[in-house]
Design a protein around this motif. Structure first.
Motif, PDB file in Angstrom:
ATOM      1  N   TYR A 155      63.611 133.697 107.741  1.00 42.99           N
ATOM      2  CA  TYR A 155      63.204 133.621 109.146  1.00 42.99           C
ATOM      3  C   TYR A 155      62.102 132.573 109.316  1.00 42.99           C
ATOM      4  O   TYR A 155      62.125 131.781 110.263  1.00 42.99           O
ATOM      5  CB  TYR A 155      62.726 135.003 109.609  1.00 42.99           C
ATOM      6  CG  TYR A 155      61.875 135.000 110.854  1.00 42.99           C
ATOM      7  CD1 TYR A 155      62.454 134.928 112.123  1.00 42.99           C
ATOM      8  CD2 TYR A 155      60.487 135.082 110.770  1.00 42.99           C
ATOM      9  CE1 TYR A 155      61.669 134.924 113.264  1.00 42.99           C
ATOM     10  CE2 TYR A 155      59.686 135.082 111.903  1.00 42.99           C
ATOM     11  CZ  TYR A 155      60.281 134.997 113.157  1.00 42.99           C
ATOM     12  OH  TYR A 155      59.500 134.992 114.283  1.00 42.99           O
ATOM     13  N   GLN A 156      61.143 132.551 108.380  1.00 43.65           N
ATOM     14  CA  GLN A 156      60.035 131.600 108.489  1.00 43.65           C
ATOM     15  C   GLN A 156      60.510 130.152 108.353  1.00 43.65           C
ATOM     16  O   GLN A 156      59.960 129.258 108.993  1.00 43.65           O
ATOM     17  CB  GLN A 156      58.990 131.882 107.410  1.00 43.65           C
ATOM     18  CG  GLN A 156      58.159 133.126 107.705  1.00 43.65           C
ATOM     19  CD  GLN A 156      57.063 133.308 106.670  1.00 43.65           C
ATOM     20  OE1 GLN A 156      57.331 133.447 105.482  1.00 43.65           O
ATOM     21  NE2 GLN A 156      55.824 133.301 107.120  1.00 43.65           N
ATOM     22  N   SER A 159      64.111 129.606 112.747  1.00 41.53           N
ATOM     23  CA  SER A 159      64.425 130.787 113.564  1.00 41.53           C
ATOM     24  C   SER A 159      64.775 130.371 114.992  1.00 41.53           C
ATOM     25  O   SER A 159      64.423 129.277 115.442  1.00 41.53           O
ATOM     26  CB  SER A 159      63.232 131.758 113.586  1.00 41.53           C
ATOM     27  OG  SER A 159      62.088 131.116 114.126  1.00 41.53           O
ATOM     28  N   THR A 162      61.688 132.479 120.167  1.00 44.30           N
ATOM     29  CA  THR A 162      61.304 133.852 120.576  1.00 44.30           C
ATOM     30  C   THR A 162      61.739 134.922 119.576  1.00 44.30           C
ATOM     31  O   THR A 162      61.389 136.084 119.734  1.00 44.30           O
ATOM     32  CB  THR A 162      61.823 134.265 121.977  1.00 44.30           C
ATOM     33  OG1 THR A 162      63.216 134.623 121.904  1.00 44.30           O
ATOM     34  CG2 THR A 162      61.602 133.186 123.030  1.00 44.30           C
ATOM     35  N   VAL A 164      62.246 137.588 116.584  1.00 48.07           N
ATOM     36  CA  VAL A 164      61.340 138.448 115.826  1.00 48.07           C
ATOM     37  C   VAL A 164      62.043 138.824 114.525  1.00 48.07           C
ATOM     38  O   VAL A 164      63.237 139.155 114.529  1.00 48.07           O
ATOM     39  CB  VAL A 164      61.009 139.738 116.624  1.00 48.07           C
ATOM     40  CG1 VAL A 164      60.052 140.640 115.839  1.00 48.07           C
ATOM     41  CG2 VAL A 164      60.431 139.400 117.990  1.00 48.07           C
ATOM     42  N   SER A 165      61.315 138.807 113.401  1.00 53.81           N
ATOM     43  CA  SER A 165      61.910 139.165 112.114  1.00 53.81           C
ATOM     44  C   SER A 165      62.067 140.678 111.994  1.00 53.81           C
ATOM     45  O   SER A 165      61.082 141.415 111.977  1.00 53.81           O
ATOM     46  CB  SER A 165      61.020 138.652 110.973  1.00 53.81           C
ATOM     47  OG  SER A 165      61.494 139.141 109.736  1.00 53.81           O
ATOM     48  N   LEU A 178      61.235 147.852 120.040  1.00 54.62           N
ATOM     49  CA  LEU A 178      61.162 146.450 120.471  1.00 54.62           C
ATOM     50  C   LEU A 178      61.866 146.219 121.810  1.00 54.62           C
ATOM     51  O   LEU A 178      61.609 145.226 122.478  1.00 54.62           O
ATOM     52  CB  LEU A 178      61.779 145.553 119.394  1.00 54.62           C
ATOM     53  CG  LEU A 178      60.974 145.496 118.085  1.00 54.62           C
ATOM     54  CD1 LEU A 178      61.850 145.046 116.924  1.00 54.62           C
ATOM     55  CD2 LEU A 178      59.778 144.567 118.222  1.00 54.62           C
ATOM     56  N   GLN A 233      57.557 130.427 111.950  1.00 54.19           N
ATOM     57  CA  GLN A 233      57.157 131.553 112.807  1.00 54.19           C
ATOM     58  C   GLN A 233      56.809 132.784 111.955  1.00 54.19           C
ATOM     59  O   GLN A 233      57.243 132.901 110.817  1.00 54.19           O
ATOM     60  CB  GLN A 233      58.281 131.906 113.782  1.00 54.19           C
ATOM     61  CG  GLN A 233      58.565 130.803 114.800  1.00 54.19           C
ATOM     62  CD  GLN A 233      57.361 130.468 115.650  1.00 54.19           C
ATOM     63  OE1 GLN A 233      56.701 131.338 116.202  1.00 54.19           O
ATOM     64  NE2 GLN A 233      57.042 129.180 115.736  1.00 54.19           N
ATOM     65  N   ARG A 235      56.524 136.196 113.608  1.00 50.30           N
ATOM     66  CA  ARG A 235      56.606 137.419 114.431  1.00 50.30           C
ATOM     67  C   ARG A 235      57.372 138.489 113.670  1.00 50.30           C
ATOM     68  O   ARG A 235      58.511 138.268 113.264  1.00 50.30           O
ATOM     69  CB  ARG A 235      57.312 137.124 115.764  1.00 50.30           C
ATOM     70  CG  ARG A 235      56.487 136.287 116.732  1.00 50.30           C
ATOM     71  CD  ARG A 235      57.241 136.072 118.051  1.00 50.30           C
ATOM     72  NE  ARG A 235      58.406 135.220 117.848  1.00 50.30           N
ATOM     73  CZ  ARG A 235      58.392 133.885 117.979  1.00 50.30           C
ATOM     74  NH1 ARG A 235      57.287 133.266 118.294  1.00 50.30           N
ATOM     75  NH2 ARG A 235      59.489 133.178 117.782  1.00 50.30           N
ATOM     76  N   ARG A 236      56.745 139.653 113.466  1.00 46.49           N
ATOM     77  CA  ARG A 236      57.379 140.738 112.723  1.00 46.49           C
ATOM     78  C   ARG A 236      57.316 142.026 113.524  1.00 46.49           C
ATOM     79  O   ARG A 236      56.507 142.152 114.441  1.00 46.49           O
ATOM     80  CB  ARG A 236      56.686 140.960 111.377  1.00 46.49           C
ATOM     81  CG  ARG A 236      56.657 139.738 110.494  1.00 46.49           C
ATOM     82  CD  ARG A 236      55.988 139.999 109.162  1.00 46.49           C
ATOM     83  NE  ARG A 236      56.919 140.584 108.204  1.00 46.49           N
ATOM     84  CZ  ARG A 236      56.697 140.642 106.903  1.00 46.49           C
ATOM     85  NH1 ARG A 236      55.590 140.150 106.401  1.00 46.49           N
ATOM     86  NH2 ARG A 236      57.567 141.195 106.084  1.00 46.49           N
ATOM     87  N   SER A 238      56.467 145.968 114.370  1.00 46.02           N
ATOM     88  CA  SER A 238      55.263 146.780 114.135  1.00 46.02           C
ATOM     89  C   SER A 238      55.689 148.236 113.912  1.00 46.02           C
ATOM     90  O   SER A 238      56.862 148.576 114.087  1.00 46.02           O
ATOM     91  CB  SER A 238      54.312 146.656 115.321  1.00 46.02           C
ATOM     92  OG  SER A 238      55.038 146.813 116.518  1.00 46.02           O
TER      93      SER A 238
END
Length: 526
Positions: A155-156, A159, A162, A164-165, A178, A233, A235-236, A238
């Protein structure tokens, strides 16, 4: 006299009877990806001892080895025998014998999972949207979330804007958090097709109320549509609330029951692990971070989405028993639901308590006892290099070598050692290295036998040279062997040619027909 070979018909019959089959291709990954049987496991001769003990854990498993006439089998047989494997034979006629007997051959890697993904879409008509449609939704600020089902490092690299991983096994656990509004559209993507199809269908199977679709053809489709990707990116997902967890747990159990996943206890697991005639794999499908914080002794860390994508790599004995575990009742059930459809006998271990997760740290592959070799430090190597009449051989993956290596080091493929040493100018002494020194240590007696000169191993490998802050080289500066140790996937990196990406998609579309011709898959889509 015992027969030393097994035929195509023997392997096919065992697969159809759901018996344990370990069909092992000992070539490097690049030639393996050019042609191999559906359920062949690629365990290259170069690193056989470092991989086989975890991939084929039972020493009396019926193992059948093959190559394509490269002459790798005598050494492979010798090494497996030294490790205590007692039922190792070769495939009659090798790869060509399989072809001549009418056996279907597949290209690429992780083919059982990729072919299964295509079968899922074929049967379930998994909803998908073209890259252009997704771009339009994002540009118009529609109520949409993009969930990337690959590993975080993939993903990094690149991607969807917008995105999210949320690696595959996490989707059912995390998606409601999410996208709490049932009207929010969920788009699932991967690099190509498999993980987005499986991820999307996971959410559909779990009964999420949202409109859900796969990004058709993943980041490949995005690039082929002339659109740009984000890079770097972070974004992961939570943590989820207890309410979300409860709903996800109920949904996942229902899907597992539908797929006829079996249930097991800690006591069952103990019995299986002492069973002499059956292979049992124990996989922890949580994130690597959770695994390191505490896991069941004997479990291997296999984040669920990757396990479904690379089952042949983790469980190289087709027909073995697989036991999965987590600490939430969601990820193991969802991963198990897919493995059951992939034709595995799969159990989820229920009733585990926090105290069961008593071991900490990363998973380490079991490897044979170290060969005794004289080690030297990075400082000593640097001094010797100044003195001259020395060669450094680097046995790491070629991609690691190209990225950075000790100046003057020759990249060497262990299975190609005899040829490689003809390319490398002779020296009075040799120092071997790799990332950690494990592979270098195995190669040391072989280099010594072939050169008749003193051989040393760099303590802790190239990592120690880097840690010392010494200078590094990059690029293909000294290749003593062809770079065939890894097949470059057409969706890798950011510079893949359009033709290669399109050819990869065309190949994936043809997999369902290939499965039909092969006839041994045993897949059952719910």
């Amino acid at each position: 006299m015992t027969q030393s070979t097994r035929s195509f018909a023997d392997i096919r019959q065992a697969l159809l009877a759901r018996e344990e089959v370990a069909l092992v291709d000992v070539r490097e990954e690049a030639p393996f990806a050019q042609a191999h049987p559906l359920f062949a496991a690629n365990i290259p001769l170069s690193k056989l001892e470092l991989e086989v003990l975890s991939r084929i854990p039972r020493r009396d498993t019926a193992i059948t080895l093959y190559d394509n006439g490269e002459g790798l089998l005598p050494l492979a047989l010798e090494r497996l025998s030294a490790l205590g494997y007692s039922d190792v034979k070769t495939l009659e006629g090798g790869l060509q014998g399989w072809r001549d007997a009418g056996g279907e051959l597949f290209i690429d890697v992780n083919v059982p999972s990729k072919a299964f993904g295509e079968l899922v879409e074929h049967h379930r008509h998994t909803p998908s949207l073209a890259a252009e449609e997704v771009k339009q939704l994002l540009d118009s600020h529609a109520d949409v979330v993009v969930l990337d089902a690959r590993r975080f490092d993939e993903y990094q690299t690149m991607s969807i804007p917008t995105g999210v991983s949320v690696p595959g096994a996490e989707l059912v656990l995390r998606a409601r958090e999410l996208a709490p509004d049932p009207n929010t559209r969920i788009i699932v993507n991967c690099a190509g097709r498999t993980r987005s199809i499986i991820g999307t269908q996971s959410l559909v199977n779990a009964g999420l109320p949202n409109p859900i679709a796969a990004l058709r053809n993943g980041t490949i489709g995005w690039l082929l549509a002339g659109q740009t990707l984000d890079h770097g990116q972070a974004r992961r997902f939570s943590p989820v609330s207890s309410q979300t967890l409860e709903i996800a747990r109920r949904d996942a159990r229902k899907v597992a029951d539908t797929a006829r996943v079996k249930r097991g206890s800690r006591a069952d697991l103990h019995n299986w692990q002492t069973e002499a005639r059956r292979t049992t794999y124990l996989f922890d499908v949580r994130t690597p971070e959770e695994f390191e914080a505490g896991h069941l002794p004997g479990a291997r860390s296999t984040p669920g989405g990757q396990l479904v994508q690379e089952t042949d790599h983790y469980a190289s004995v087709r027909g073995a028993r697989i036991a999965l575990l987590d600490d939430d009742g969601v990820r193991a059930n969802m991963s198990a639901s897919w493995l059951a459809q992939l034709g595995w006998e799969v159990f989820v271990i229920d009733g585990l308590q926090p105290e069961d997760f008593s071991e900490t740290g990363a998973w380490n592959a079991p490897i044979p006892p170290s060969v005794q070799v004289e080690e030297i430090s990075a400082d000593t190597l640097r001094q010797w290099q100044r003195e001259g009449d020395l060669q450094v051989l680097d046995f790491t993956a070629s991609a690691n070598y190209v990225k950075q290596h000790i100046p003057g080091a020759w990249w060497t493929l262990r299975a190609d050692l005899t040829n490689a040493l003809q390319e490398i100018p002779a020296a009075e002494r040799y120092v071997l290295t790799c990332g950690s020194s494990k592979l270098a240590r195995l190669a040391a007696p072989e280099v010594e036998a072939l050169t008749g000169k003193p051989v040393f191993v760099l303590r802790d490998g190239t990592a120690s040279w880097i840690a010392a802050g010494f200078e590094l080289q990059s690029g293909e500066t000294h290749l003593a062997s062809p770079r065939i140790d890894r097949y470059r996937r057409p969706y890798e990196g950011t510079d893949a040619p359009r033709e290669a990406m399109q050819a990869y998609l065309d190949w994936e579309f043809g997999l369902v027909a290939q499965l039909g011709r092969d006839g041994t898959h045993g897949f059952n889509v719910i």
